[in-house]
Motif scaffolding. Structure first.
Motif, PDB file in Angstrom:
ATOM      1  N   GLU A 155       0.207 -13.996  -6.161  1.00  0.00           N
ATOM      2  CA  GLU A 155       0.517 -12.610  -5.876  1.00  0.00           C
ATOM      3  C   GLU A 155       0.647 -11.879  -7.206  1.00  0.00           C
ATOM      4  O   GLU A 155       1.475 -12.238  -8.041  1.00  0.00           O
ATOM      5  N   THR A 159       1.043  -8.044  -8.753  1.00  0.00           N
ATOM      6  CA  THR A 159       1.331  -6.666  -8.374  1.00  0.00           C
ATOM      7  C   THR A 159       1.524  -5.809  -9.617  1.00  0.00           C
ATOM      8  O   THR A 159       1.651  -6.316 -10.730  1.00  0.00           O
ATOM      9  N   GLU A 164       5.655  -1.110  -5.705  1.00  0.00           N
ATOM     10  CA  GLU A 164       4.870  -2.302  -6.071  1.00  0.00           C
ATOM     11  C   GLU A 164       3.637  -2.370  -5.195  1.00  0.00           C
ATOM     12  O   GLU A 164       3.718  -2.288  -3.976  1.00  0.00           O
ATOM     13  N   LYS A 165       2.490  -2.524  -5.838  1.00  0.00           N
ATOM     14  CA  LYS A 165       1.231  -2.586  -5.100  1.00  0.00           C
ATOM     15  C   LYS A 165       0.433  -3.786  -5.574  1.00  0.00           C
ATOM     16  O   LYS A 165       0.574  -4.215  -6.718  1.00  0.00           O
ATOM     17  N   PRO A 166      -0.429  -4.327  -4.701  1.00  0.00           N
ATOM     18  CA  PRO A 166      -1.228  -5.489  -5.116  1.00  0.00           C
ATOM     19  C   PRO A 166      -2.316  -5.100  -6.109  1.00  0.00           C
ATOM     20  O   PRO A 166      -2.964  -4.061  -5.956  1.00  0.00           O
ATOM     21  N   SER A 167      -2.513  -5.950  -7.116  1.00  0.00           N
ATOM     22  CA  SER A 167      -3.590  -5.730  -8.090  1.00  0.00           C
ATOM     23  C   SER A 167      -4.891  -6.378  -7.633  1.00  0.00           C
ATOM     24  O   SER A 167      -5.975  -5.951  -8.031  1.00  0.00           O
TER      25      SER A 167
END
Length: 136
Positions: free
Chosen positions: A99, A101, A111-114
Protein backbone atom coordinates in the motif's frame (compact mmCIF):
# COMPACT_ATOMS: atom_id res chain seq x y z
CA UNK A 1 2.08 23.25 -16.36
CA UNK A 2 4.69 25.71 -15.15
CA UNK A 3 7.51 26.88 -17.40
CA UNK A 4 10.48 24.57 -17.35
CA UNK A 5 8.58 21.66 -15.82
CA UNK A 6 8.80 18.53 -17.90
CA UNK A 7 6.87 15.30 -17.49
CA UNK A 8 9.26 12.44 -16.77
CA UNK A 9 8.13 8.81 -16.81
CA UNK A 10 10.49 6.21 -15.38
CA UNK A 11 9.66 2.80 -16.83
CA UNK A 12 10.58 -0.19 -14.64
CA UNK A 13 10.63 -3.54 -16.45
CA UNK A 14 13.09 -5.56 -14.35
CA UNK A 15 12.67 -7.69 -11.25
CA UNK A 16 13.71 -5.82 -8.09
CA UNK A 17 16.83 -7.86 -7.33
CA UNK A 18 19.55 -9.56 -9.35
CA UNK A 19 20.46 -6.40 -11.28
CA UNK A 20 21.06 -2.82 -10.23
CA UNK A 21 18.34 -1.41 -12.49
CA UNK A 22 15.49 -1.21 -9.99
CA UNK A 23 17.49 0.50 -7.26
CA UNK A 24 19.20 2.84 -9.75
CA UNK A 25 15.80 3.83 -11.16
CA UNK A 26 14.56 4.70 -7.69
CA UNK A 27 17.61 6.87 -7.04
CA UNK A 28 17.19 8.69 -10.35
CA UNK A 29 13.49 9.26 -9.60
CA UNK A 30 14.36 10.92 -6.30
CA UNK A 31 16.90 13.15 -8.04
CA UNK A 32 14.36 14.14 -10.73
CA UNK A 33 11.74 14.92 -8.10
CA UNK A 34 14.22 17.13 -6.23
CA UNK A 35 14.45 19.30 -9.36
CA UNK A 36 10.69 19.95 -9.38
CA UNK A 37 9.95 17.93 -12.48
CA UNK A 38 6.60 16.14 -12.89
CA UNK A 39 7.76 12.61 -12.15
CA UNK A 40 5.75 9.42 -12.47
CA UNK A 41 6.68 5.74 -12.65
CA UNK A 42 5.46 2.86 -14.76
CA UNK A 43 5.80 -0.80 -13.81
CA UNK A 44 5.64 -3.34 -16.63
CA UNK A 45 6.76 -6.94 -17.16
CA UNK A 46 8.84 -8.18 -14.18
CA UNK A 47 8.97 -4.60 -12.90
CA UNK A 48 5.63 -5.23 -11.17
CA UNK A 49 7.52 -7.39 -8.65
CA UNK A 50 9.22 -4.22 -7.36
CA UNK A 51 5.97 -3.21 -5.68
CA UNK A 52 5.01 -6.52 -4.08
CA UNK A 53 4.50 -6.76 -0.32
CA UNK A 54 6.68 -8.58 2.17
CA UNK A 55 9.85 -8.84 0.11
CA UNK A 56 12.40 -10.92 2.00
CA UNK A 57 15.94 -10.42 0.74
CA UNK A 58 17.89 -12.04 3.59
CA UNK A 59 18.69 -15.16 1.57
CA UNK A 60 20.24 -13.18 -1.28
CA UNK A 61 22.15 -10.82 1.01
CA UNK A 62 20.94 -7.51 -0.38
CA UNK A 63 19.00 -4.69 1.24
CA UNK A 64 15.24 -4.71 0.72
CA UNK A 65 14.67 -1.26 -0.76
CA UNK A 66 10.92 -1.71 -1.39
CA UNK A 67 9.90 0.45 1.64
CA UNK A 68 11.51 3.42 -0.14
CA UNK A 69 8.57 3.50 -2.56
CA UNK A 70 6.37 4.57 0.36
CA UNK A 71 8.47 7.74 0.75
CA UNK A 72 7.89 8.90 -2.82
CA UNK A 73 4.79 10.90 -1.85
CA UNK A 74 7.02 13.11 0.30
CA UNK A 75 8.79 14.05 -2.95
CA UNK A 76 5.49 14.70 -4.73
CA UNK A 77 5.84 11.52 -6.77
CA UNK A 78 2.25 10.30 -6.57
CA UNK A 79 1.60 8.41 -9.81
CA UNK A 80 2.83 4.82 -9.91
CA UNK A 81 1.24 3.22 -12.97
CA UNK A 82 1.07 -0.58 -12.94
CA UNK A 83 0.12 -2.50 -16.06
CA UNK A 84 -2.73 -4.88 -15.32
CA UNK A 85 -1.69 -7.38 -17.99
CA UNK A 86 1.79 -7.65 -16.45
CA UNK A 87 0.20 -8.45 -13.07
CA UNK A 88 -2.15 -11.00 -14.66
CA UNK A 89 0.65 -12.73 -16.56
CA UNK A 90 2.55 -13.20 -13.29
CA UNK A 91 -0.43 -14.38 -11.24
CA UNK A 92 -0.50 -11.18 -9.19
CA UNK A 93 -3.39 -8.92 -8.20
CA UNK A 94 -3.62 -5.47 -6.62
CA UNK A 95 -3.76 -7.24 -3.22
CA UNK A 96 -0.20 -8.50 -3.73
CA UNK A 97 1.15 -4.95 -3.98
CA UNK A 98 2.24 -2.85 -1.02
CA UNK A 99 0.00 0.00 0.00
CA UNK A 100 1.58 3.24 -1.16
CA UNK A 101 -0.23 6.48 -0.42
CA UNK A 102 0.35 10.21 -0.50
CA UNK A 103 -1.30 13.15 1.24
CA UNK A 104 -3.20 15.33 -1.22
CA UNK A 105 -2.61 18.92 -0.16
CA UNK A 106 -5.38 20.09 -2.54
CA UNK A 107 -7.89 17.85 -0.72
CA UNK A 108 -7.23 18.74 2.94
CA UNK A 109 -4.25 16.33 3.09
CA UNK A 110 -6.45 13.30 2.48
CA UNK A 111 -4.47 10.05 2.05
CA UNK A 112 -4.84 8.72 -1.47
CA UNK A 113 -3.38 5.69 -3.24
CA UNK A 114 -0.33 6.28 -5.43
CA UNK A 115 -0.65 2.97 -7.30
CA UNK A 116 -2.85 3.25 -10.37
CA UNK A 117 -3.56 -0.02 -12.18
CA UNK A 118 -4.17 0.57 -15.87
CA UNK A 119 -4.45 -1.51 -19.02
CA UNK A 120 -1.73 -1.87 -21.63
CA UNK A 121 -3.57 0.52 -23.96
CA UNK A 122 -3.98 3.10 -21.18
CA UNK A 123 -0.25 2.74 -20.47
CA UNK A 124 0.46 3.63 -24.10
CA UNK A 125 -1.62 6.81 -23.63
CA UNK A 126 0.29 7.69 -20.43
CA UNK A 127 3.58 7.23 -22.28
CA UNK A 128 2.38 9.37 -25.19
CA UNK A 129 1.72 12.25 -22.78
CA UNK A 130 5.28 12.42 -21.41
CA UNK A 131 8.14 14.74 -22.35
CA UNK A 132 10.86 12.32 -21.28
CA UNK A 133 10.74 8.54 -20.85
CA UNK A 134 13.61 6.75 -19.15
CA UNK A 135 13.61 2.97 -19.20
CA UNK A 136 15.27 0.77 -16.58
Amino acid sequence: MEDGVKKFLYVNRKAPYGTIYALEALEVVLIGAAFDQDVSLAFLDDGVFQLTKAQDTKEIGVKNFSPTFRALGDYEVTKLYVEKESLDERGLTADDLQEITYEDEDDDWAEKPSIIIISRSEMADVMAGQDVILSF
